[in-house]
Write an enzyme that holds these catalytic residues in place. Structure first.
Site, PDB file in Angstrom:
ATOM      1  N   ASP A   2       1.909  -5.904   9.421  1.00 31.67           N
ATOM      2  CA  ASP A   2       0.609  -5.615   8.856  1.00 31.67           C
ATOM      3  C   ASP A   2      -0.499  -5.745  10.032  1.00 31.67           C
ATOM      4  OD1 ASP A   2      -1.850  -5.097   6.892  1.00 31.67           O
ATOM      5  OD2 ASP A   2      -2.133  -7.389   7.041  1.00 31.67           O
ATOM      6  N   CYS A  25       1.092  -3.282   4.191  1.00 33.84           N
ATOM      7  CA  CYS A  25      -0.205  -3.102   4.492  1.00 33.84           C
ATOM      8  C   CYS A  25      -0.421  -1.661   3.518  1.00 33.84           C
ATOM      9  CB  CYS A  25      -0.495  -2.693   5.805  1.00 33.84           C
ATOM     10  SG  CYS A  25      -1.768  -1.872   6.511  1.00 33.84           S
ATOM     11  N   GLU A  79     -10.141 -11.862   8.864  1.00 30.93           N
ATOM     12  CA  GLU A  79      -9.496 -12.116  10.373  1.00 30.93           C
ATOM     13  C   GLU A  79     -10.335 -13.062  11.283  1.00 30.93           C
ATOM     14  OE1 GLU A  79      -6.558 -10.559  11.965  1.00 30.93           O
ATOM     15  OE2 GLU A  79      -6.222  -9.782   9.738  1.00 30.93           O
ATOM     16  N   CYS A 109      -5.499  -3.990  -0.848  1.00 33.76           N
ATOM     17  CA  CYS A 109      -5.209  -4.237   0.334  1.00 33.76           C
ATOM     18  C   CYS A 109      -4.727  -5.763   0.501  1.00 33.76           C
ATOM     19  CB  CYS A 109      -6.691  -4.472   0.965  1.00 33.76           C
ATOM     20  SG  CYS A 109      -6.676  -4.973   2.765  1.00 33.76           S
ATOM     21  N   HIS A 156      -4.882  -8.095   2.356  1.00 36.37           N
ATOM     22  CA  HIS A 156      -5.720  -9.162   2.829  1.00 36.37           C
ATOM     23  C   HIS A 156      -6.310  -9.785   1.517  1.00 36.37           C
ATOM     24  CE1 HIS A 156      -5.375  -7.558   6.784  1.00 36.37           C
ATOM     25  NE2 HIS A 156      -5.885  -8.696   7.328  1.00 36.37           N
TER      26      HIS A 156
HETATM   27  N1  DGL Z   1      -3.942  -5.252   4.836  1.00 39.61           N
HETATM   28  C1  DGL Z   1      -4.196  -3.989   4.934  1.00 39.61           C
HETATM   29  C2  DGL Z   1      -4.101  -3.109   3.621  1.00 39.61           C
HETATM   30  O1  DGL Z   1      -3.404  -3.625   2.992  1.00 39.61           O
HETATM   31  C3  DGL Z   1      -4.997  -3.348   6.290  1.00 39.61           C
HETATM   32  C4  DGL Z   1      -6.555  -3.770   6.184  1.00 39.61           C
HETATM   33  C5  DGL Z   1      -7.238  -3.237   7.472  1.00 39.61           C
HETATM   34  O2  DGL Z   1      -6.763  -3.429   8.561  1.00 39.61           O
HETATM   35  O3  DGL Z   1      -8.068  -2.480   7.396  1.00 39.61           O
HETATM   36  O4  DGL Z   1      -4.695  -2.095   3.649  1.00 39.61           O
END
Ligand code: DGL
Length: 275
Positions: A15, A78, A159, A191, A193
């Site tokens: 990711d 990701c 982050e 996402c 995150h």
């Molecule tokens: N965790 C990622 C996603 O699922 C990327 C987030 C990013 O780096 O902008 O999209």
């Protein structure tokens, strides 16, 4: 690699940053026997504001790293990476299966009563061809209204370890309030995150709105594909080894190795260097 070596080879995941750990946790819960190697490209996060070409180049480098470390399958943990680069990766690296993750708008749309759903994702996920294709189908065929919201700034705060900050609350309020006012009954976290924001999100929206993500579906699909390729490691006496590597802040990634994790996993968290 010989067959026995292939079985114990790690599941490789990557990711842009710590978000991939939400997928790692689903995979580990479903397949505790499997060795894993997770790459967090924190140095280059967020991917969501980069160009498609930049995202492809980064995902390519991440894949090469995992293949150099013998990954038997690659999980693109990701949404931004999947929606922009997975076709390229599958075409270039035919020797290994790839699993991707996309916002779960289809299950949300099909279960929605109000026929209105919200999706929170990165800019590059929402502007990708893959997302356009899935959402067009839902809009045209199922008459679902999809309210899209770019989660600008959310990944940066996660982050930086500021999940519970006032800044985060203010951003989430700004992004979620219009969707609530529109009458959505499903909110899709698009996402990897964002599942870490669930406690915050649930405080800001009515309990009638269901919040979903694709984490469990990705773990299930990973297990199905491993089984199909005869790559599942089912040895019961085996103690799995887990490595998480980052080119960013080691201490922050370590926090996610423990974050709300009831099981005692022994995860080795290490630095790696790559451009
Ligand atoms: N965790 C990622 C996603 O699922 C990327 C987030 C990013 O780096 O902008 O999209």
């Amino acid at each position: 690699m010989k067959n026995a070596e292939l079985l114990t080879a790690p599941i490789g995941l990557f990711d842009s940053g710590v978000g991939g750990t939400t997928i790692w946790k689903e995979i580990n819960a479903l397949m505790p026997n499997e060795n894993t190697l997770f790459l967090a490209d924190n140095k280059n996060a967020p991917y969501g504001e980069k160009t498609k070409e930049e995202i492809i180049a980064l995902c390519d480098a991440n894949t090469q790293f995992l293949l150099n470390h013998n990954a038997k399958i690659i999980v693109v943990a990701c949404n931004t990476g999947t929606t922009n680069a997975i076709a390229y990766l599958r075409d270039k690296y035919k020797q290994v299966p790839f699993i991707g993750i996309e916002p779960a708008i289809k299950p949300a749309g099909l279960q929605s009563i109000t026929k209105k759903i919200g999706v929170l994702a990165t800019r590059r996920t929402l502007t990708s061809d893959l997302f356009a294709k899935t959402s067009e189908h839902l809009k045209q065929e199922e008459k679902i209204e999809i309210i899209e919201q770019v989660g600008e700034g959310l990944v940066d705060l996660i982050e930086a370890g500021q999940m519970e900050s006032a800044k985060m609350t203010a951003l989430l309020q700004k992004y979620l309030q219009p969707m609530v006012a529109e009458g959505i009954d499903y909110l899709v976290l698009g996402c990897t995150h964002y599942p870490y924001l669930l406690p915050q999100i649930q405080r800001l929206i009515p309990t009638s709105i269901k919040v979903i993500d694709s984490g469990y579906a990705v773990a299930r699909q990973t297990r199905n594909i491993l089984a199909q390729y005869h790559l599942l490691n089912e040895k019961q006496d085996h103690v799995a080894t887990h490595k998480w590597v980052t080119n960013g802040n080691l201490e922050i990634l370590k926090q996610f190795a423990e974050y709300k994790d009831e099981k005692k996993h022994s995860i080795e968290v290490l630095n790696f260097d790559r451009v």
